[in-house]
Design an enzyme around this catalytic site. Structure first.
Site, PDB file in Angstrom:
ATOM      1  N   THR A 270       0.827  -1.216   0.000  1.00  8.27           N
ATOM      2  CA  THR A 270       0.000   0.000   0.000  1.00  8.27           C
ATOM      3  C   THR A 270       0.861   1.266   0.000  1.00  8.27           C
ATOM      4  O   THR A 270       2.007   1.246   0.486  1.00  8.27           O
ATOM      5  CB  THR A 270      -0.894  -0.007   1.264  1.00  8.27           C
ATOM      6  OG1 THR A 270      -1.524   1.262   1.392  1.00  8.27           O
ATOM      7  CG2 THR A 270      -0.090  -0.257   2.539  1.00  8.27           C
TER       8      THR A 270
ATOM      9  N   GLU B 197       0.315   3.583   1.959  1.00  8.62           N
ATOM     10  CA  GLU B 197       0.306   4.109   3.335  1.00  8.62           C
ATOM     11  C   GLU B 197       1.648   3.905   4.044  1.00  8.62           C
ATOM     12  O   GLU B 197       1.923   4.556   5.051  1.00  8.62           O
ATOM     13  CB  GLU B 197      -0.826   3.480   4.150  1.00  8.62           C
ATOM     14  CG  GLU B 197      -2.181   3.759   3.542  1.00  8.62           C
ATOM     15  CD  GLU B 197      -3.348   3.600   4.502  1.00  8.62           C
ATOM     16  OE1 GLU B 197      -3.137   3.467   5.708  1.00  8.62           O
ATOM     17  OE2 GLU B 197      -4.492   3.624   4.007  1.00  8.62           O
TER      18      GLU B 197
ATOM     19  N   TYR C 208      -1.902  -0.487  10.975  1.00 11.43           N
ATOM     20  CA  TYR C 208      -2.050  -1.146   9.662  1.00 11.43           C
ATOM     21  C   TYR C 208      -0.839  -0.868   8.781  1.00 11.43           C
ATOM     22  O   TYR C 208      -0.195  -1.793   8.274  1.00 11.43           O
ATOM     23  CB  TYR C 208      -3.336  -0.665   8.962  1.00 11.43           C
ATOM     24  CG  TYR C 208      -3.358  -0.984   7.472  1.00 11.43           C
ATOM     25  CD1 TYR C 208      -3.439  -2.297   7.025  1.00 11.43           C
ATOM     26  CD2 TYR C 208      -3.270   0.038   6.514  1.00 11.43           C
ATOM     27  CE1 TYR C 208      -3.432  -2.601   5.659  1.00 11.43           C
ATOM     28  CE2 TYR C 208      -3.265  -0.255   5.151  1.00 11.43           C
ATOM     29  CZ  TYR C 208      -3.352  -1.564   4.733  1.00 11.43           C
ATOM     30  OH  TYR C 208      -3.343  -1.866   3.381  1.00 11.43           O
TER      31      TYR C 208
HETATM   32  P1  NAD Z   1      -9.811  -7.193   2.025  1.00  7.79           P
HETATM   33  O1  NAD Z   1      -9.829  -6.932   3.487  1.00  7.79           O
HETATM   34  O2  NAD Z   1     -11.024  -6.910   1.209  1.00  7.79           O
HETATM   35  O3  NAD Z   1      -9.435  -8.724   1.762  1.00  7.79           O
HETATM   36  C1  NAD Z   1      -8.436  -9.404   2.476  1.00  7.79           C
HETATM   37  C2  NAD Z   1      -8.608 -10.892   2.239  1.00  7.79           C
HETATM   38  O4  NAD Z   1      -7.571 -11.576   2.977  1.00  7.79           O
HETATM   39  C3  NAD Z   1      -9.948 -11.442   2.759  1.00  7.79           C
HETATM   40  O5  NAD Z   1     -10.515 -12.300   1.796  1.00  7.79           O
HETATM   41  C4  NAD Z   1      -9.557 -12.223   4.014  1.00  7.79           C
HETATM   42  O6  NAD Z   1     -10.411 -13.324   4.280  1.00  7.79           O
HETATM   43  C5  NAD Z   1      -8.146 -12.660   3.663  1.00  7.79           C
HETATM   44  N1  NAD Z   1      -7.339 -12.934   4.862  1.00  7.79           N
HETATM   45  C6  NAD Z   1      -7.177 -12.113   5.942  1.00  7.79           C
HETATM   46  N2  NAD Z   1      -6.407 -12.715   6.855  1.00  7.79           N
HETATM   47  C7  NAD Z   1      -6.049 -13.917   6.345  1.00  7.79           C
HETATM   48  C8  NAD Z   1      -5.252 -15.004   6.809  1.00  7.79           C
HETATM   49  N3  NAD Z   1      -4.660 -14.947   8.025  1.00  7.79           N
HETATM   50  N4  NAD Z   1      -5.095 -16.089   6.029  1.00  7.79           N
HETATM   51  C9  NAD Z   1      -5.696 -16.153   4.814  1.00  7.79           C
HETATM   52  N5  NAD Z   1      -6.466 -15.167   4.321  1.00  7.79           N
HETATM   53  C10 NAD Z   1      -6.645 -14.065   5.073  1.00  7.79           C
HETATM   54  O7  NAD Z   1      -8.543  -6.399   1.469  1.00  7.79           O
HETATM   55  P2  NAD Z   1      -8.332  -5.632   0.088  1.00  7.79           P
HETATM   56  O8  NAD Z   1      -8.819  -4.258   0.226  1.00  7.79           O
HETATM   57  O9  NAD Z   1      -8.801  -6.484  -1.017  1.00  7.79           O
HETATM   58  O10 NAD Z   1      -6.732  -5.576   0.080  1.00  7.79           O
HETATM   59  C11 NAD Z   1      -5.978  -6.657  -0.446  1.00  7.79           C
HETATM   60  C12 NAD Z   1      -4.493  -6.335  -0.334  1.00  7.79           C
HETATM   61  O11 NAD Z   1      -4.203  -5.145  -1.046  1.00  7.79           O
HETATM   62  C13 NAD Z   1      -4.026  -6.094   1.105  1.00  7.79           C
HETATM   63  O12 NAD Z   1      -2.745  -6.664   1.236  1.00  7.79           O
HETATM   64  C14 NAD Z   1      -3.971  -4.573   1.220  1.00  7.79           C
HETATM   65  O13 NAD Z   1      -3.003  -4.194   2.159  1.00  7.79           O
HETATM   66  C15 NAD Z   1      -3.585  -4.190  -0.189  1.00  7.79           C
HETATM   67  N6  NAD Z   1      -4.035  -2.848  -0.628  1.00  7.79           N
HETATM   68  C16 NAD Z   1      -5.350  -2.487  -0.510  1.00  7.79           C
HETATM   69  C17 NAD Z   1      -5.769  -1.254  -0.990  1.00  7.79           C
HETATM   70  C18 NAD Z   1      -7.206  -0.805  -0.906  1.00  7.79           C
HETATM   71  O14 NAD Z   1      -7.504   0.338  -1.216  1.00  7.79           O
HETATM   72  N7  NAD Z   1      -8.141  -1.656  -0.524  1.00  7.79           N
HETATM   73  C19 NAD Z   1      -4.827  -0.376  -1.582  1.00  7.79           C
HETATM   74  C20 NAD Z   1      -3.487  -0.785  -1.661  1.00  7.79           C
HETATM   75  C21 NAD Z   1      -3.113  -2.027  -1.200  1.00  7.79           C
HETATM   76  O1  DAU Z   2      -4.132   4.036   0.490  1.00 11.48           O
HETATM   77  C1  DAU Z   2      -4.371   2.671   0.394  1.00 11.48           C
HETATM   78  C2  DAU Z   2      -5.218   2.214   1.556  1.00 11.48           C
HETATM   79  O2  DAU Z   2      -6.531   2.717   1.346  1.00 11.48           O
HETATM   80  C3  DAU Z   2      -5.241   0.704   1.712  1.00 11.48           C
HETATM   81  O3  DAU Z   2      -3.952   0.244   2.001  1.00 11.48           O
HETATM   82  C4  DAU Z   2      -6.219   0.296   2.833  1.00 11.48           C
HETATM   83  O4  DAU Z   2      -6.302  -1.118   2.896  1.00 11.48           O
HETATM   84  C5  DAU Z   2      -7.577   0.870   2.513  1.00 11.48           C
HETATM   85  O5  DAU Z   2      -8.489   0.563   3.543  1.00 11.48           O
HETATM   86  C6  DAU Z   2      -7.501   2.379   2.307  1.00 11.48           C
HETATM   87  O6  DAU Z   2      -7.209   3.054   3.555  1.00 11.48           O
HETATM   88  P1  DAU Z   2      -7.941   4.436   3.971  1.00 11.48           P
HETATM   89  O7  DAU Z   2      -7.872   4.571   5.424  1.00 11.48           O
HETATM   90  O8  DAU Z   2      -7.453   5.557   3.125  1.00 11.48           O
HETATM   91  O9  DAU Z   2      -9.442   4.071   3.468  1.00 11.48           O
HETATM   92  P2  DAU Z   2     -10.882   4.286   4.139  1.00 11.48           P
HETATM   93  O10 DAU Z   2     -11.898   3.923   3.100  1.00 11.48           O
HETATM   94  O11 DAU Z   2     -10.988   3.645   5.468  1.00 11.48           O
HETATM   95  O12 DAU Z   2     -10.921   5.860   4.349  1.00 11.48           O
HETATM   96  C7  DAU Z   2     -10.771   6.761   3.282  1.00 11.48           C
HETATM   97  C8  DAU Z   2     -10.786   8.176   3.854  1.00 11.48           C
HETATM   98  O13 DAU Z   2     -12.111   8.457   4.327  1.00 11.48           O
HETATM   99  C9  DAU Z   2      -9.879   8.371   5.034  1.00 11.48           C
HETATM  100  O14 DAU Z   2      -9.354   9.691   5.002  1.00 11.48           O
HETATM  101  C10 DAU Z   2     -10.801   8.222   6.245  1.00 11.48           C
HETATM  102  C11 DAU Z   2     -12.119   8.750   5.736  1.00 11.48           C
HETATM  103  N1  DAU Z   2     -13.327   8.119   6.274  1.00 11.48           N
HETATM  104  C12 DAU Z   2     -13.413   6.766   6.283  1.00 11.48           C
HETATM  105  C13 DAU Z   2     -14.533   6.129   6.777  1.00 11.48           C
HETATM  106  C14 DAU Z   2     -14.617   4.618   6.806  1.00 11.48           C
HETATM  107  C15 DAU Z   2     -14.379   8.919   6.717  1.00 11.48           C
HETATM  108  O15 DAU Z   2     -14.319  10.151   6.694  1.00 11.48           O
HETATM  109  N2  DAU Z   2     -15.499   8.295   7.203  1.00 11.48           N
HETATM  110  C16 DAU Z   2     -15.627   6.941   7.261  1.00 11.48           C
HETATM  111  O16 DAU Z   2     -16.681   6.420   7.733  1.00 11.48           O
END
Ligand code: NAD
Ligand code: DAU
Length: 351
Positions: A132, A134, A157
């Site tokens: 990520t 982050e 995280y």
């Molecule tokens: P998500 O939370 O939707 O999915 C995570 C998946 O991992 C789930 O299916 C869960 O069951 C599985 N999991 C969790 N713990 C586990 C374990 N111990 N063993 C096996 N499986 C397990 O997450 P996402 O948003 O799809 O993110 C996927 C990856 O991408 C993560 O590594 C996250 O850090 C990274 N990422 C996410 C974002 C974003 O915006 N969502 C952005 C950049 C990077």
């Molecule tokens: O930047 C990549 C990351 O983006 C990933 O690595 C993480 O897995 C993913 O969850 C996401 O993290 P954020 O914290 O940026 O996403 P989130 O959707 O939780 O929040 C987006 C922004 O909105 C953040 O500034 C917090 C704010 N927020 C979030 C929630 C859930 C609100 O204002 N209200 C809310 O209820």
């Protein structure tokens, strides 16, 4: 089969899009989806993929040493795309240890299984770790995150993801394990668990519930459509240079409050409500502890070296996203009631 690929976390949001892309694009690859189905794992995301002959699902925990070692022996994976993680910042603030366990220990366990089972046979193997933006911290004074930006994680995280990134690089430097890393900005799109900002806001607008905005809504995120992230992962997995890191981003920065107002306008139009009706749901709430102000990715390296750039504009992506949630209210309902967990029982236990 030409290759056997392990995708971890394939039942989650991004993982399910990566699994679908690989199963469809590469009928000669066996795609093994390993996921232990935490609250965020939902096999309903992959109903269409389930019957495909080049797809297998394995319910397992990435921190379970014996099971992971056995899987590497059984399948002799050619590649790993590692997405499994605890991914929600707010949950990391209330329960940090779950993040250390899964994100740090789980990644170490997978790296170790790859090292031991691939030993002396590293050619044509690849361990690709999905991370990520982050890990780079918060951009308080302008600029962009590049691959050279020093790590400065500020939440449990992001610190746990930074720890896993360091381990991946350590296995490359120490053991010569072929690795790739990518650090992506915020994803949005179909199948995202409605604890994250965009699906949470869509769901609350739909049900006329308050939309919680942390602080003043001034925080900025760089949003990328999830299928574009999956496409970048495909390009990096096949063309990336071992040991390299690639930043992935949408070049698409939004202040949270502006993004929520946009969602309100789109939803009012699609739900035939009076314009301005949904904005009344906006509710400013207590800020997230240690809330990072701004993330913004410079993805120039990925474009220059591997030719990737986003295929959708934000206007196209957000319309598609809202349409998907409106057309898939049953999916949303199952997630909110916990019914999606019954799908696994029906599909895998009772047969
Ligand atoms: P998500 O939370 O939707 O999915 C995570 C998946 O991992 C789930 O299916 C869960 O069951 C599985 N999991 C969790 N713990 C586990 C374990 N111990 N063993 C096996 N499986 C397990 O997450 P996402 O948003 O799809 O993110 C996927 C990856 O991408 C993560 O590594 C996250 O850090 C990274 N990422 C996410 C974002 C974003 O915006 N969502 C952005 C950049 C990077
Ligand atoms: O930047 C990549 C990351 O983006 C990933 O690595 C993480 O897995 C993913 O969850 C996401 O993290 P954020 O914290 O940026 O996403 P989130 O959707 O939780 O929040 C987006 C922004 O909105 C953040 O500034 C917090 C704010 N927020 C979030 C929630 C859930 C609100 O204002 N209200 C809310 O209820």
């Amino acid at each position: 089969m030409k290759k056997t690929i392990l995708i971890t976390g394939g039942a989650g949001f991004i993982g399910s899009h990566v699994v679908r892309l690989f199963v469809n694009l590469y009928p000669d690859y066996m795609v093994v989806n390993l996921d232990n189905l935490t609250y965020a794992g939902n096999l309903e995301n992959l109903k269409d993929v389930e019957p495909r002959p080049n797809y297998r699902f394995v319910k397992a925990d990435i921190t379970d040493q014996e099971t992971i070692q056995q899987l590497f022996r059984d399948f002799d994976f050619d590649g790993v795309i590692h997405l499994a993680a605890e991914s929600h910042v707010d949950r990391s603030i209330t329960n940090p240890m779950a993040f250390m366990h899964t994100n740090v220990i789980g990644t170490a366990n997978l790296l170790n299984a790859a090292r031991e089972n691939w030993k002396d046979r590293f050619t044509d193997r690849m361990f690709y770790h999905i991370s990520t933006d982050e890990v780079y911290g918060s951009l308080e004074n302008g600029g962009f995150f590049t691959e050279e930006t020093a790590y400065d994680p500020r939440s449990p995280y992001s610190a746990s993801k930074a720890g896993s990134d360091h381990l991946v690089r350590a296995y490359f430097n120490t053991y010569g394990l072929p690795v790739l890393l990518s650090n992506c900005s915020n994803n949005y799109g179909p199948n995202q668990f409605p604890e994250k900002l965009i699906p949470l806001a869509i769901n609350n607008i739909l049900h006329k519930k308050p939309i919680p905005v942390y602080g003043q809504g001034e925080n900025i995120r760089d949003w990328l459509f999830v299928e574009d992230h999956a496409a970048a992962i495909n390009v990096i997995f096949h063309k990336g240079k071992p040991g390299e890191t690639y930043n992935i981003g949408g070049n698409n920065e939004w202040k949270n409050i502006d993004l929520i107002r946009l969602l309100c306008r789109i939803m009012d139009r699609k739900l035939d409500r009076v314009q301005g009706e949904s904005e009344k749901l906006i509710t400013f709430v207590k800020d997230r502890s240690g809330h990072d102000l701004r993330y913004a990715i410079d993805a120039a390296k990925l474009k220059k070296d591997l030719g990737w750039e986003p295929s959708l504009t934000f206007e196209q992506g957000i319309e598609k996203t809202v349409d998907w949630y409106l057309e898939n209210r049953e999916w949303l309902q199952h997630v909110l009631t916990g019914d999606y967990e019954k799908y696994y029982e029906r599909q895998y236990v009772k047969r």
